[in-house]
Each structure stands twice: as structure tokens, then as C-alpha cells.
Enzyme design. Structure first.
Site, PDB file in Angstrom:
ATOM      1  N   LYS B 207      59.138  26.453  30.305  1.00 35.90           N
ATOM      2  CA  LYS B 207      58.947  27.788  30.803  1.00 35.90           C
ATOM      3  C   LYS B 207      58.178  27.696  32.194  1.00 35.90           C
ATOM      4  CE  LYS B 207      58.637  29.949  26.317  1.00 35.90           C
ATOM      5  NZ  LYS B 207      57.758  30.288  25.238  1.00 35.90           N
ATOM      6  N   GLY B 304      59.504  37.198  19.719  1.00 38.99           N
ATOM      7  CA  GLY B 304      59.806  38.504  18.905  1.00 38.99           C
ATOM      8  C   GLY B 304      61.253  38.739  19.438  1.00 38.99           C
TER       9      GLY B 304
END
Lengths: 440, 440
Positions: B207, B304
Site C-alpha cells: 500500500k 471490510g
């Protein structure tokens, strides 16, 4: 490479001058990001003679900003004059009518005339961009307009006025009065000579109205914002907040409620552990509660020449790259009418600071009036002054003493009715202080 | 209204299923925001028989995701298969080669092949969008790519892995060991059966490589990230951090340094008062330090199904609205080569926990070795164990005891040389613990 993108900047105050410098300084990045060279080709300001430390060589000067807006030399007009009427409005209207893109930092103009201006922009197929109008350097307009289309937003709230947060921070940390902190804020240039617009919450209300429209897809309704400022907050309220696990912040809150959308600006108790409670000084913050992302918080500078220019230049780059999307996230014809929810119907927890006469049975009398209206109390704190205690150690001095209640969720109408009954009972030595609680 | 925008979704795990549902649920808003109806017209997944609770009526099923990518039925391909090689890479390459837009959440793929894929997208004039690849539901890719073109970024850092932050939070709040918290995280589904990728920092490094490229306009260099995970952090380190006014977070940090850009992932001491220190549990946060906005922090969900789908759907809306901008903020030909700065040259404050033998002169010996290399100490904390104290109240037990140093800024090479000298002096009972300090 396509033709260069030509900007006319109307208004050369702190922000305008910062924009002119930034566009020049970031030329390489801006052209790489947008595929076009971006140049300021025209400027306008009131006082041509003033030295702004700007190199305006090759840039056309307009004494009349409306003439700049209509000029064939510019593709987009950057309006940094300010104010909801007068020159700023005339410039933006003229630019849109002439089919030019508009980039503005003007929250008052948007809050009052945003719908009409958005419609004018749509009619001409040009952009109306206003990242800098709410929360300064924080890219919250972009986040709401483009970053969350998959979400139904439930609530958006934030610290949108640096002056108020600076004053509340100093009151809290140094135990000073509102008046003393305001004077310091004025001396430091954080508050205007006439601070009403900031400290009474109107600036926050304008910004909130813009965020509400973006978050909920509703028509702008600045007049529908319930507004209360920070001038009545006392050092005692900050001390009590601290003891109860809260901080006091001036928040703008827009929230889905039964029958419509609440828009309210008021001093608010926020839990000390929340992200928003950590935001001190002139910094701004906005939190979005939405169904898919849950909670998203953006924290950054709310004002200042460079930070505001950063937002303006981001808009310039978007427009230069060809991004023309509906100003408020959807075409004006598809914006929903804003249904107001009156504050009387607001439901939430309340901090109530009463000033009662120090005598037996007063707390019981207050609690009874609350219980009659089914208002449940989370805490009740009685604090006798030293003076009252020295006059009568048994609590019968009759001196005014504070009595603080924290309620569980109740409607504002019910709370106010209970306070009226308490006042009618003759229990109060002063008007009550009421601060709403906002939980995460 | 123009033609509808047709999506092919490759991968129907938690995120893929959430995307299919969200596109349907938010149809009205998506069409209002983009001017086009957006529909999922094709899907692909490994197991056709599995019940995902999705209504796939009228949606074409592909057993082969590459066939979906090439299908004439889709305008854009949403890649949610995952992994840097194999099917995910084949799908994205096939889609770009066929001139279709690509939206992906795949950080590993981008970190390793981002430049080539961006080039392929440019060649076809299509979008390569990846908001969901870094910090999940937080719109940090948009903020860096579009929100800050007026800024020179100095540093970007953040909590980019929810699993690690969850473990560190529980270790801190409950005094548990890394192993105990990892087991709980696995039981709760916050950590994989093989947790290496998360807890050793590789996920954060992928990331970070993406954010570095966006922030600095440099070519992706995932291999250039210095990576250290959290498995060596002990409850004692968290206790000492607390006492010294810090919290320990696994940060990814990219920063301009002399000669290039440092990219590093490691457990970090952050001041307890900083915004990033408030971020607990699985939440992510990213802070950008830039010249015009100063400090900007975004806090939100890092993972999520719904939160990740929120980011994917934001990309879908951008692409449907016609936003085709360079994937990493500038054309690949204009990205700067990434000049690595080795960790030995990193300059900063350090927390050093030594385990020394409890005997006179040890602290002096340690301090001398530091002073020889002109390393200044901000604090030095000696903590004798109860066992050592009970054996000899005069500090001559010879038992291993912790000695904690906080240094002012020094280079990592100098610190390591001093530690080598201290070890050579025979002062250490165990290998030293070293945690870098990151200040606001």
C-alpha cells in the site's frame, strides 16, 4: 498537448495572491496531471497600486472584475472576492453566462445562491467548483461529491470554523473567559474586528449548508440551519465537560431525522476519546457517518492563504482536465427538496447547567420535573461554591450554586418544557445553560 | 441520457458481492452523479454453485474471468480476484488490451506491476482506477491524485493494516503478548491463518508503494521499501511507550530525504497527542505533510466488504462519468525514477530497549558508547526487576534488567554502530530492541 488553460483571477487578497504563485510554482505537476499547461492570464483587484509581491508580467489587469469574467482571454474565472452579493455574485454570474468555468472559495455566495448558480453552470455545460468553500484545505467537497456515491450518508458533522475552535481550545487549556480569548484571537489575526459572523456560528452555518447538500443530495437551505454560537460558553462549562469526559466544540451537524434533515450549529459536548475531540486550535475536521464506510474523518487546516489556495488549485486542475460534473453531485433538477426538522424535535443527550439557590430539596425538585417528562438522567452533579459552603455547611445558604445534569436521549421540546417548569417553580437564580451532546 | 455503463465483475468474494449489491442499491444516485445508468452485466467467479445471496438474473456468468475481460458486453472490468500474478493479472491485462477500463482493489498487483499496467491503460486511453487498493474505504488515492496538485508533498505516512493495529491496540490496552493477540485476531477473522503477510509488514509495504508514487510522482518501487513487522514488539515496549508519552503503531512512511525518497514500514513510536495515535483497532489512517496544506489526516475503515466496495463504487462512478486521468497522477513517461535512500541513512529519534546485566557502571558504559558517536539522549530509564532488586538492593545482582534510551535525531547507521560497540563490550544479555520515533 492541447491548448493551455487560461485563468482569470478576480480578487488578489491573501488567497488570490497565493493562487497566482501556486499555479506558477506547480506548473510542471499541473500540466502532467491535466495534460494542459495552466496559466493565469488575467487578474482583477480593487487596488492596482498595492505591492503583493507578485510578478504580473504578461498578465492582463482588469479594474472591473465583471469585464474580466466576460473576457475572451480566460477559460475559467477564479472568484476570490468574497461576500454573498455585490461584485462576487456579479462576477460569477457573468462568467457562467459567458460559458466560462467558475472556481470559487465563496461559502456565503454558495450558501445563498448555490442552486441558481449550479443551474446556470449546467445550462452552459461548464463547471462550478468550490472545494475551498468548506473546511479550507480539507478535500471534503471532493470526498462527499465523488468519494462516497456508494454510500447513504446518515450524518455529517464537523469543526468548520478555526476561530471558534481556537477560542474554545484556549478557554479549555488555560481556564480563560470567552472575552479574553476573543481579544487574543483578534490580536493574532485569527478573529475579525467584528467577530459576530464567526463566533455566533453563521460562518459554520454557510459551510454546513454546502456539505448538507453534497451529503444528502438536497437543495441548499442555509436559512434552515438552526444557529447558536459560543459566546455564552463559560470556563465552568469547560471544567464540567472535562470532569464528565467531554470536550466542547462548535459543531455544524447535518443528520437524517424523522421527517427530514436536521441542520444545526451549536456548541457541542463530544466524548474526549473521539477523533473530533482531539482537534485543537485553528484546525478543522469533518466526520461523515455513512452506511458502507461507517465513519470517515478528515482533519486539516480550515483557513489560511496557502491551504485555501491548495483547494482552489485542486479545483483548477479538475476543471482543466475536463471534469465537469454536477456542482452538488447531481443535476439541480434531481436535487431533493430539503425538509426541515425543527430543533424542538431534535433528539439527543443534553448537558444542562442550572444555577440554583443553595437550599434543601432543590436537586429533588429539579429531578422531579425531569422525571415527570420521562427524561432520564445519566449524571447529576452538584457543586457548592466555597462561599456558599462557608456561609452554611448544611446547604441552606440560599447562595446561587451550579447544578449540572446530563440527560439520556430526549427531545429538545421536552427538555425546554421541563426547564420552563423548573423556572416557574422559582428554583433558578439564573437562566439555564444548555449544551447538546453528540456521540460517535 | 447516454448509454448505460456496463460492468463485468471478476471475483465474487465478500467485496465482489458487496459491489454487485451496492451498484444496484445506489442506482439512482449513481445515474444522477454520472449521467449514465450503471449496471453489472457480467460476473465471474470460481464456484458457480455457491450461494452468495445475490440476484444474478440477467447477468451473464463467465467461468473464465479472462473471457469476461474480453467480452463485448462490458465497458469496464472490476477485478476483485486478488494476488499479484495469475488470474488477476491476466484479467487486468486482457481488459486493458481490449480497451476496457479497469477498476481494481488489488494492492499486490499494483505494487508489483502498476507501472506497466498504467502504461497499457494510457496506450488505450482507458482508466486504471484503484481507490480500494490502499487504506480500504478512505479516499486517500483520490486525495493524493486529485486533491493536492498545488502541494509539494514532504511525507506521507499511515496506519495501513487493520490487523496489526488491532493487535497493537489489544496488546496496549490489555497488556497481552503479540502471540495471544494474534490468536484472538485469527479467531475473530481479523487475521489470516498464515498471518505473515500482514504482521510482518508486507501488506503495508504494498500500500505504501502505491501512496509513494501518487504523493511524489515517482515510479512504483515496492522492492525498495524497508520492511519490519510487529512480531518482536513486547508488552514491556508498550508499557515503556506509555510512560514516555508515546504509542506504538505499525506505520508505512514515505518521505523526502537527502538523495531520494525513504520508504519504510516498521513499528513506530508516535506522540500520544498526535491524530494518528488516537486510531485504535482495525481502523486505518493516513497523514500527508505538504507545503501548502500543512498536515492533512484521513481516518476510516481500512478493510471490510462494504467499506472496500465503497471505494470500488467511487471509482466506477468516476470512470462512468468519463474521468480518465493518468493512473498515478501523471503520465508514466513523466514519472520520476525512484531514488532509494537506505535505512542506514535514515535520520530520526530512536527508542532503544537494552537488556543489560544488573551491575554498577552499565548505564555509564552504554551512555559513553552513545556519546562517542555524538548521539544525544533525550531520556534514559533504568527499570530493575523485582527479582533483581530482591537479590541485591544495591544493583549488583547481575540479573538481566531493561535499560531504555530515547535518542534525539541520529542516523540509523550511527545508532547501529553504537549498539554493536555496546554488544562487543559484553554489556548486553539479549539482542537490543530498536523502535523508530516519528514526530508530527
Amino acid at each position: 498537448m492541447t491548448q493551455s488553460f487560461r485563468l482569470g483571477v478576480a480578487g488578489l487578497g491573501t488567497v488570490g495572491a497565493a493562487v497566482v504563485r501556486m499555479v506558477a510554482r506547480r506548473a510542471e505537476t499541473l500540466s502532467a496531471a491535466t495534460g494542459r499547461a495552466i496559466r493565469v492570464t488575467a487578474v482583477s483587484s480593487r487596488d492596482r497600486g498595492r505591492d503583493r509581491g507578485l510578478d504580473l508580467t504578461g498578465i492582463t489587469w482588469f479594474d472591473d472584475p465583471v469585464a474580466l469574467a466576460r473576457s475572451g482571454e480566460v477559460d475559467a474565472v477564479v472568484e476570490l472576492i468574497g461576500g454573498s452579493e455585490g461584485a462576487a455574485k456579479a462576477v460569477v454570474e457573468a462568467a457562467l453566462a459567458a460559458g466560462k468555468h467558475v472556481i470559487t472559495a465563496n461559502k456565503a455566495l454558495l450558501a445563498h445562491h448555490g442552486a441558481g448558480l449550479a443551474e446556470a453552470a449546467e445550462a452552459k455545460g461548464v463547471a462550478l467548483a468550490f472545494e475551498a468553500s468548506a473546511a479550507g484545505g480539507i478535500p471534503i467537497v471532493k470526498a462527499l461529491r465523488e468519494g462516497l456515491p456508494g454510500n447513504a450518508v446518515n450524518r455529517v458533522y464537523g469543526i468548520l470554523n478555526g476561530t471558534c475552535n481556537y477560542i474554545l481550545t484556549r478557554m479549555e487549556l488555560e481556564g480563560l473567559t470567552f472575552e479574553a480569548c476573543l481579544k487574543d484571537a483578534q490580536a493574532l489575526g485569527y478573529a475579525e474586528a467584528d467577530p459576530t459572523f464567526d463566533v455566533e456560528g453563521f460562518d459554520t452555518a454557510h459551510k454546513l449548508a454546502i456539505l448538507t447538500s453534497l451529503a444528502f443530495g438536497t437543495t441548499l437551505d442555509a436559512e434552515g440551519v438552526s444557529v447558536e454560537g459560543i459566546s455564552a460558553i463559560t470556563p465552568l462549562d469547560l471544567t464540567m465537560a472535562e470532569e464528565l469526559g467531554y470536550r466542547i466544540k462548535l459543531l455544524g451537524v447535518a443528520q437524517i431525522a424523522a421527517g427530514g434533515i436536521e441542520q444545526r450549529v451549536h456548541p457541542t459536548m463530544v466524548p474526549k476519546s473521539s477523533s473530533i475531540a482531539q482537534v485543537m486550535g485553528v484546525t478543522n475536521a469533518v466526520t461523515v457517518d455513512a452506511d458502507a464506510v461507517g465513519e470517515l474523518t478528515l482533519i486539516g487546516p480550515g483557513a489560511g492563504g496557502e491551504a485555501t489556495a491548495s483547494a482552489v488549485v485542486a479545483d483548477i486542475a479538475d476543471v482543466a482536465a475536463g471534469l465537469v460534473r454536477p456542482a452538488f453531485g447531481r443535476p439541480t433538477a434531481r436535487m431533493q427538496p430539503a425538509s426541515r426538522v425543527e430543533m424542538q424535535r431534535h433528539e439527543g443527550g443534553y448537558y444542562i447547567r442550572l444555577t440554583v439557590h443553595d437550599r434543601p430539596g432543590v436537586a429533588a425538585g429539579v429531578a422531579t420535573r425531569m422525571a415527570e417528562r420521562e427524561i432520564s438522567l445519566e449524571s447529576i452533579l452538584q457543586r457548592r461554591s466555597e462561599r456558599a459552603a462557608s456561609q452554611d455547611p448544611h446547604g441552606r445558604s440560599g447562595q446561587p450554586v451550579p447544578l449540572v445534569l446530563i440527560t439520556y436521549a430526549a427531545t429538545e421540546g421536552t427538555i425546554r418544557a421541563a426547564l420552563d417548569a423548573i423556572a416557574a417553580d422559582g428554583l433558578l437564580a439564573e437562566a439555564p445553560q444548555l449544551i447538546r451532546i453528540e456521540r460517535e
